[in-house]
Design a protein around this motif. Sequence first.
Motif, PDB file in Angstrom:
ATOM      1  N   ILE A  71       0.826  -1.215   0.000  1.00 38.22           N
ATOM      2  CA  ILE A  71       0.000   0.000   0.000  1.00 38.22           C
ATOM      3  C   ILE A  71       0.859   1.263   0.000  1.00 38.22           C
ATOM      4  CG2 ILE A  71      -1.779   1.274   1.250  1.00 38.22           C
ATOM      5  CD1 ILE A  71      -2.701  -1.413   2.426  1.00 38.22           C
ATOM      6  N   ASN A  72       1.871   1.301   0.883  1.00 38.73           N
ATOM      7  CA  ASN A  72       2.771   2.452   1.000  1.00 38.73           C
ATOM      8  C   ASN A  72       1.995   3.760   1.185  1.00 38.73           C
ATOM      9  OD1 ASN A  72       5.504   3.053   1.243  1.00 38.73           O
ATOM     10  ND2 ASN A  72       5.698   3.728  -0.870  1.00 38.73           N
ATOM     11  N   ASN A  73       1.105   3.731   2.160  1.00 39.47           N
ATOM     12  CA  ASN A  73       0.233   4.869   2.449  1.00 39.47           C
ATOM     13  C   ASN A  73       1.039   6.115   2.828  1.00 39.47           C
ATOM     14  OD1 ASN A  73      -1.296   6.415   4.816  1.00 39.47           O
ATOM     15  ND2 ASN A  73      -2.827   5.616   3.392  1.00 39.47           N
ATOM     16  N   LYS A  74       0.652   7.272   2.291  1.00 38.34           N
ATOM     17  CA  LYS A  74       1.404   8.511   2.527  1.00 38.34           C
ATOM     18  C   LYS A  74       1.437   8.895   4.010  1.00 38.34           C
ATOM     19  CE  LYS A  74       0.837  10.613  -2.035  1.00 38.34           C
ATOM     20  NZ  LYS A  74       0.315  11.784  -2.804  1.00 38.34           N
ATOM     21  N   ASP A  75       0.321   8.683   4.717  1.00 39.02           N
ATOM     22  CA  ASP A  75       0.299   9.003   6.143  1.00 39.02           C
ATOM     23  C   ASP A  75       1.264   8.108   6.917  1.00 39.02           C
ATOM     24  OD1 ASP A  75      -3.293   9.674   6.198  1.00 39.02           O
ATOM     25  OD2 ASP A  75      -1.570  10.983   5.786  1.00 39.02           O
ATOM     26  N   ASP A  76       1.315   6.845   6.545  1.00 37.38           N
ATOM     27  CA  ASP A  76       2.264   5.931   7.187  1.00 37.38           C
ATOM     28  C   ASP A  76       3.704   6.338   6.872  1.00 37.38           C
ATOM     29  OD1 ASP A  76       0.252   4.388   8.284  1.00 37.38           O
ATOM     30  OD2 ASP A  76       0.231   2.951   6.623  1.00 37.38           O
ATOM     31  N   ILE A  77       3.955   6.747   5.634  1.00 31.80           N
ATOM     32  CA  ILE A  77       5.298   7.189   5.251  1.00 31.80           C
ATOM     33  C   ILE A  77       5.724   8.384   6.097  1.00 31.80           C
ATOM     34  CG2 ILE A  77       6.658   8.250   3.401  1.00 31.80           C
ATOM     35  CD1 ILE A  77       5.013   6.597   1.408  1.00 31.80           C
ATOM     36  N   ASN A  78       4.856   9.364   6.206  1.00 31.25           N
ATOM     37  CA  ASN A  78       5.180  10.561   6.994  1.00 31.25           C
ATOM     38  C   ASN A  78       5.393  10.225   8.457  1.00 31.25           C
ATOM     39  OD1 ASN A  78       5.029  12.246   4.747  1.00 31.25           O
ATOM     40  ND2 ASN A  78       2.838  12.621   5.015  1.00 31.25           N
TER      41      ASN A  78
END
Length: 285
Positions: free
Chosen positions: A256-263
């Motif tokens: 998924i590589n979700n943007k919120d998780d990345i941040n």
Amino acid sequence: MRNKISISPGSVISNQELCEKFRCGPQGGMRRSNKTNSLVLITDLEGSNYKDEWQDDILLYTGMGQLGDQELNKYQNKTLNNSPYNNITIYYFEKHEPNHYCYVGIMKKVKPAYFSIQSDKNGSLRKVWIFPLKLLSKTIPPSVAEKTALYEIKKEYNLYKKSKIDLYKKASKINQRSYRRHITNQYIRSPEISALIKKEADGRCDLCNNEAPFLDIEGLPFLECHHIEWLSNGGSDCLDNTVALCPNCHRKMHVINNKDDINNLKQIAIQRIKEMEENYRSDNS
């Protein structure tokens, strides 16, 4: 013409077998044989003072000479520097454990040699020569990649026994993006960074904050190192790009590589570095 010696990439031979096959001497990382018109190069992954390393798909091989400044036009440095004009064949091996020499393939010099400053075996700074080499074959055999991966796992387990400050001293200086082509690019990861990040995580996933799902065969919490910006997308193997994840969250980030998780993971990595700098600076003072 070059008289190629029959040996398959991925083959593991003893030092005696290497000497007999190539008709070269039994010592050193650069072994010239006039009888077979070959130069055997060896990277000792078990603890050599030389700092051979991969940058992209080019091996930066350190020249000959353990004490004082190395000389470019003497001994096997001259032989390697003059290739391919001297028509010599360069065979490259990696030594993963005592008396186990894994054949990788035939190399060629692809750029001019240049000098760098490194420590000799007594710790004194000196000039060394670096030879940029590349494999003639476009891929690394899976068997070689597997042996390297097993060695890196073994090394990481050994490094896990070291203190956090000792790991930090090495890991904080590493910022690399290296690979070797086998079936796909095999990105070379620092075991120091991996061991330190897992120790700092203290058995909990950086994303879900749950405990590691099980203990591995060494009795350690099983977490996986994850590069926030993937190495395959240009990310670096460095402390501020690395976190420890449980297998479930690790797979989630690669699917998924979700943007919120990345941040969120970026903030965790930045905060962790600040804490390490404070803790280990005071411990080292």
